[in-house]
Motif scaffolding. Structure first.
Motif, PDB file in Angstrom:
ATOM      1  N   ASP A 178       0.836  -1.209   0.000  1.00  0.00           N
ATOM      2  CA  ASP A 178       0.000   0.000   0.000  1.00  0.00           C
ATOM      3  C   ASP A 178       0.870   1.258   0.000  1.00  0.00           C
ATOM      4  O   ASP A 178       0.414   2.334  -0.411  1.00  0.00           O
ATOM      5  CB  ASP A 178      -0.910   0.018   1.226  1.00  0.00           C
ATOM      6  CG  ASP A 178      -1.949  -1.097   1.195  1.00  0.00           C
ATOM      7  OD1 ASP A 178      -2.168  -1.675   0.113  1.00  0.00           O
ATOM      8  OD2 ASP A 178      -2.534  -1.388   2.268  1.00  0.00           O
ATOM      9  N   ASP A 230       1.406   1.982  -3.698  1.00  0.00           N
ATOM     10  CA  ASP A 230       0.283   1.730  -4.598  1.00  0.00           C
ATOM     11  C   ASP A 230      -0.095   3.004  -5.357  1.00  0.00           C
ATOM     12  O   ASP A 230       0.017   4.117  -4.838  1.00  0.00           O
ATOM     13  CB  ASP A 230      -0.911   1.232  -3.777  1.00  0.00           C
ATOM     14  CG  ASP A 230      -2.039   0.743  -4.663  1.00  0.00           C
ATOM     15  OD1 ASP A 230      -1.760   0.391  -5.818  1.00  0.00           O
ATOM     16  OD2 ASP A 230      -3.189   0.717  -4.187  1.00  0.00           O
ATOM     17  N   ASP A 250      -9.562  -2.627  -8.564  1.00  0.00           N
ATOM     18  CA  ASP A 250      -9.219  -3.002  -7.187  1.00  0.00           C
ATOM     19  C   ASP A 250     -10.467  -3.454  -6.441  1.00  0.00           C
ATOM     20  O   ASP A 250     -10.460  -4.482  -5.739  1.00  0.00           O
ATOM     21  CB  ASP A 250      -8.587  -1.825  -6.447  1.00  0.00           C
ATOM     22  CG  ASP A 250      -7.237  -1.423  -7.028  1.00  0.00           C
ATOM     23  OD1 ASP A 250      -6.645  -2.233  -7.765  1.00  0.00           O
ATOM     24  OD2 ASP A 250      -6.780  -0.296  -6.732  1.00  0.00           O
ATOM     25  N   SER A 268       0.719  -2.425  -9.424  1.00  0.00           N
ATOM     26  CA  SER A 268       0.620  -1.676  -8.165  1.00  0.00           C
ATOM     27  C   SER A 268       1.662  -2.132  -7.147  1.00  0.00           C
ATOM     28  O   SER A 268       1.879  -1.459  -6.131  1.00  0.00           O
ATOM     29  CB  SER A 268      -0.783  -1.839  -7.568  1.00  0.00           C
ATOM     30  OG  SER A 268      -1.052  -3.199  -7.297  1.00  0.00           O
ATOM     31  N   LYS A 269       2.334  -3.262  -7.416  1.00  0.00           N
ATOM     32  CA  LYS A 269       3.372  -3.752  -6.499  1.00  0.00           C
ATOM     33  C   LYS A 269       4.775  -3.589  -7.072  1.00  0.00           C
ATOM     34  O   LYS A 269       5.745  -3.974  -6.416  1.00  0.00           O
ATOM     35  CB  LYS A 269       3.134  -5.239  -6.190  1.00  0.00           C
ATOM     36  CG  LYS A 269       1.841  -5.507  -5.457  1.00  0.00           C
ATOM     37  CD  LYS A 269       1.745  -6.947  -4.992  1.00  0.00           C
ATOM     38  CE  LYS A 269       1.534  -7.916  -6.106  1.00  0.00           C
ATOM     39  NZ  LYS A 269       1.289  -9.297  -5.640  1.00  0.00           N
TER      40      LYS A 269
END
Length: 522
Positions: free
Chosen positions: A346, A349, A361, A370-371
């Motif tokens: 997060d 992200d 999502d 996103s990672k």
């Protein structure tokens, strides 16, 4: 109307596609035949020009390589077809390093397994892009499954991860997460939005003096500066000294600095040393530091029942770097970064409307971008997947165990040779040693003021002569100010006899170089 299926001025249908459009793989029979022919030709070249000729190196100099390639235009106006194009790769293949040769023992550059090479054919042909699910549906699901089992291997019950280009990127991601966490939780600053606050100047990263340079490189890229990295001296085994670590922390606190990340190394580049992972995990918890383990090299020990205990404590790390293009025997590039708590991602992200919108999502669509710090990314997970399916953990573990035993054998051979001095006996599969001139063998030290070449010059010359003659690819490094030679033994096809012959050749060349130079000085 012009266009596909359109009609030209005289009413006849024509195909407006360029002739070069035939050079793509499709279901068309002609396209399939061209692809099959291309792969066959490439395979023949690899076998004839690389596997047979690059053993372990041709000895060509940079100038000779420039001359060999000078006759080829890099951006020709017109092409000559596939056969001619592939023929022009011959001098490249012939003058590449033969990574599967038993005497190519310089770097952490492994011979790739044949199953992994077959997987490369599959992944390049399918050309999946790992940034969004709709560009890589099955590939995304496979990478997630592979990462889940990899987390289990390292003791992460609720972990997550993503494939990377290798240890450099994995170490960067680990420290990126560490930086973002400390600034958000302690100073309330979202670095992605606000940038670095003034307090960031006091942040410090601790690692071994023998840690990989990417710790300082990452600090630079993260805006903290290389001076944010505090290198801790090592003990007699070249492992981070816990006594020196505690002294460094005390000093930092007295000067008002905030240690926020600890980088432990499971396999240092020069020595294969594994830092005290358990004690460092305890210190990280006490100091509220992010704990990152650079296991790019030594992570493969987790596969081995005989050596997995050397990684005890790694399960407590917040993040771990693993390279598959080392002791997992995969083609470059192939790595991963794992996190113990999946929510850590997060901290980096982000959403792009065209790629991974927030509605994806909400719907549970796994867009791996996103990672990752990459957008377009190869389907590299297919390579270790195919290799594991073919060889299993047991097959890979046997190669790791064999090469570690081989390094032990090489160390004993060095100790038995009066011309050589063992500098370090490793936890992994590396041997660091030094040719010692005859005049220095009594006190085991080099005397650079004596007549003749210095020990440093001789060791450098031995390494260069082996490479120039195409006899062996041996590494060199500097230990405590002395030039040393290094054997990095990743190849399970290398034998004890290969090493005995190589070490004898090193001794012979050292004696010859010493004698020749002494004669010139006489």
């Amino acid at each position: 109307m012009n266009g596909v299926g359109g009609v030209d001025g005289v009413g006849e249908r024509r195909d407006p596609r360029p002739d070069a459009a035939k050079w793509f793989l499709s279901g068309d029979d002609d396209d399939r035949a061209r692809y099959r022919d291309a792969i066959r030709r490439a395979c023949d070249l690899v076998l004839d020009e690389f596997a047979d000729e690059a053993t372990p190196y041709s000895g060509a100099t940079p100038e000779e390589l420039d001359d060999a390639l000078a006759r080829f235009e890099m951006l020709p106006h017109e092409g000559d077809g596939l056969a001619a194009a592939l023929d022009r790769t011959e001098p490249i293949l012939r003058n590449s390093v033969g990574v599967s040769d038993p005497t190519c023992v310089a770097h952490l550059q492994c011979p790739p397994t044949i199953p992994a090479l077959a997987a490369e054919v599959l992944l390049t042909a399918t050309n999946q892009s790992m940034d969004s699910w709709d560009q890589s549906p099955a590939a995304t699901q496979l990478e997630r499954r592979f990462v889940d089992e990899l987390c289990d291997l390292f003791g992460y019950e609720d972990g997550d991860g993503v494939f990377t280009s290798g240890g450099t990127q994995s170490n960067f991601v680990g420290l990126l997460l560490a930086r973002n966490r400390v600034l958000l939780e302690e100073y309330g600053v979202d670095v992605q939005q606000a940038g670095l606050p003034p307090e960031a100047r006091d942040l410090r990263i601790l690692c071994s003096a023998d840690a990989h340079f990417t710790a300082t490189q990452a600090a630079s890229h993260l805006g903290l500066g290389e001076n944010a990295v505090v290198t801790v001296p090592t003990d007699d085994d070249r492992r981070l000294s816990m006594e020196a670590f505690d002294e460094a922390v005390t000093d930092l606190r007295e000067r008002g600095k905030r240690p926020f990340a600890i980088v432990a190394t499971a396999g240092t580049t020069d020595f294969g040393s594994i830092d005290p992972l358990g004690p460092l995990a305890e210190r990280a918890a006490e100091l509220d530091c992010w704990y990152h383990v650079d296991a790019a090299w030594g992570g493969a020990l987790a596969l081995s029942d005989d050596h997995a205990d050397k990684l005890a404590g790694i399960e407590a790390a917040d993040s771990v770097a693993v390279d598959f293009h080392k002791l997992f025997y995969q083609p470059i590039s192939c790595g991963a970064v794992l996190v113990r708590d999946e929510s850590a991602y997060d901290l980096i992200d982000r959403n792009a409307a065209y790629l991974n919108p927030e509605r994806d999502d909400d719907a549970g669509v796994p867009n791996l971008v996103s990672k990752s710090v990459q957008t377009t990314r190869r389907f590299d997970a297919l390579k270790p997947f195919v290799t594991m399916q073919a060889l299993g953990r047991e097959g890979l573990a046997s190669m790791v165990e064999y090469t570690i035993d081989l390094a032990d054998d090489a160390a004993r051979l060095v100790e038995a040779d009066p011309d050589l001095r063992l500098v370090h006996d490793s936890d992994l599969n590396v041997v660091v040693f030094r040719y010692v001139p005859d005049r220095d063998r009594d006190d085991d030290t080099a005397d650079d003021t004596a007549d003749g070449p210095s020990a440093d010059d001789l060791n450098e010359a031995i390494r260069d002569s082996l490479l120039d003659d195409g006899e062996a690819v041996v590494a060199r490094t500097t230990v405590d100010g002395e030039t040393c030679l290094k054997l990095t033994l990743l190849n399970p096809r290398t034998t004890r006899e290969d090493l005995r012959d190589l070490l004898r050749e090193i001794s012979t060349r050292g004696t010859e170089l010493e004698t020749t130079t002494d004669d010139r000085h006489a």
